[in-house]
Design a protein around this motif. Sequence first.
Motif, PDB file in Angstrom:
ATOM      1  N   SER A  69       0.782  -1.219   0.027  1.00  0.00           N
ATOM      2  CA  SER A  69       0.110   0.104   0.120  1.00  0.00           C
ATOM      3  C   SER A  69       0.854   1.337  -0.056  1.00  0.00           C
ATOM      4  O   SER A  69       0.340   2.365  -0.101  1.00  0.00           O
ATOM      5  N   GLY A  70       2.250   0.902   0.064  1.00  0.00           N
ATOM      6  CA  GLY A  70       3.063   2.248  -0.236  1.00  0.00           C
ATOM      7  C   GLY A  70       3.622   2.740   1.096  1.00  0.00           C
ATOM      8  O   GLY A  70       4.398   3.839   1.339  1.00  0.00           O
ATOM      9  N   PHE A  71       3.840   1.905   2.169  1.00  0.00           N
ATOM     10  CA  PHE A  71       4.113   2.353   3.485  1.00  0.00           C
ATOM     11  C   PHE A  71       5.398   1.689   3.945  1.00  0.00           C
ATOM     12  O   PHE A  71       5.670   0.367   3.627  1.00  0.00           O
ATOM     13  N   THR A  72       6.170   2.385   4.792  1.00  0.00           N
ATOM     14  CA  THR A  72       7.130   1.611   5.351  1.00  0.00           C
ATOM     15  C   THR A  72       6.396   1.193   6.916  1.00  0.00           C
ATOM     16  O   THR A  72       5.905   2.063   7.646  1.00  0.00           O
ATOM     17  N   VAL A  73       6.494  -0.055   7.163  1.00  0.00           N
ATOM     18  CA  VAL A  73       5.713  -0.669   8.190  1.00  0.00           C
ATOM     19  C   VAL A  73       6.423  -0.324   9.593  1.00  0.00           C
ATOM     20  O   VAL A  73       7.583  -0.013   9.688  1.00  0.00           O
ATOM     21  N   ARG A  74       5.389   0.343  10.565  1.00  0.00           N
ATOM     22  CA  ARG A  74       6.045   0.652  11.807  1.00  0.00           C
ATOM     23  C   ARG A  74       5.213  -0.153  12.988  1.00  0.00           C
ATOM     24  O   ARG A  74       4.260  -0.230  13.177  1.00  0.00           O
ATOM     25  N   MET A  75       6.029  -0.886  13.458  1.00  0.00           N
ATOM     26  CA  MET A  75       5.664  -1.932  14.267  1.00  0.00           C
ATOM     27  C   MET A  75       5.366  -1.331  15.771  1.00  0.00           C
ATOM     28  O   MET A  75       6.084  -0.492  15.943  1.00  0.00           O
ATOM     29  N   GLU A  76       4.076  -1.404  16.356  1.00  0.00           N
ATOM     30  CA  GLU A  76       3.855  -0.633  17.510  1.00  0.00           C
ATOM     31  C   GLU A  76       3.509  -1.774  18.459  1.00  0.00           C
ATOM     32  O   GLU A  76       2.740  -2.781  18.370  1.00  0.00           O
TER      33      GLU A  76
END
Length: 415
Positions: free
Chosen positions: A350-357
């Motif tokens: 979808s075009g994002f850098t994944v940010r694990m939270e």
Amino acid sequence: MFQDYTFTAAERFMQYVQFDTQSDPLSNTHPTTEKQKDLSRLLVEELKAIGIEDAHMDQWGYVYATIPANTEKQVPVICFCSHVDTAPDASGKGVKPLLHKSYQGEDIVLPDDKSIVLSKNDFAYLNKLIGHDIITASGTTLLGSDDKAGVAEIMDAANFLINHPEIKHGTIKILFTPDEEVGKGTAKVDIPKLGAQFGYTLDGGEAGDLEDETFSADGVQVIIKGVITHPGYAKDKMVNALKIASDVLASLPRAELSPETTEGKQGFIHPIRLDGIAEQCTIDFIIRDFVTAGLKTKEDFLLSVVEMVMENYPTASFEFKVTEQYRNMKEVLDQHPQVVEYAREAIQRSGFTVRMESIRGGTDGSRLSFMGLPCPNLFTGMQAIHSKKEFISVQDMNKAVETIVHLAQIWEERS
């Protein structure tokens, strides 16, 4: 594949938030408020209009629906889940959603209470939304994006998949729950009826976020029993339970172990309700820790505080009751790494850098994971939740829809 698609998530969302679906933490009914069913009934009608024939609401207010598989592959059944209720923290009645087109960084003043202003100084995420269309409430209520944004995004993804049969996917289940905000979102969910093997809640925040870890959580109730007499003749006799409760609360640490002094992976002890009279009163606490064993440590500490205070009131007594609420879903998800890995890939597509939270809270996915449905949490775009400053980007919502569709594809591709 989305170039010619007209997204409907924002339009649906602005309709859904006008339903008052606030849940009630003091109610013992299921759902805790009947008005939640008003939105659920509409969702059933819309699902059927999309073409999902088995959509229905059960007696508890849960909505179940199935998007049939359109592939010959044997694909695990996955579920997308969101909750219809809004938090008791601010009014959800009479929500007036406002669309602020092409945001350019200016302060957003909410018209029904001009003292409520959304500023980049307060919300750094607004810097990422330049050029986006932003939805807010009008200043007198919360918006309700938690979690009507997730509901709208799932509905739009369902609409896309039904109308684009060229997108191959396995069987997909849809689940909309009541009462998540008061900790009862999975109380009556029927896992065998749902029939899914893996799930995803749409209940996260910033676009690109993927959450595979929550607090573990317990509730503690301290019941304090004083000694009551007529106040006119109470000397050396009366022991006021309310004053004992005040001493307990005043004895809690001020610089640590509270929500207002912790962050990251730090847990806390949090009093949430004091109720009663001089004869007997109750203090309700929530206990939170990312390490489940840490709950017992905090509960033992709280018990020691209560016992210390009670030593000053030898004729009074107390009860200390611990109730399990939910557990850190990472304990389950680590046993099924593909669930998180596929979500990571879908977000990247979808075009994002994944940010694990790590969620300093819980979702329906916490309980569902331990009920046999491993269930991480995906972003919706919602910000400043549970407040009158709540806002969400239309473009972020559309990206959440794309992520759901990509995820359905990935499960089919990997099978």
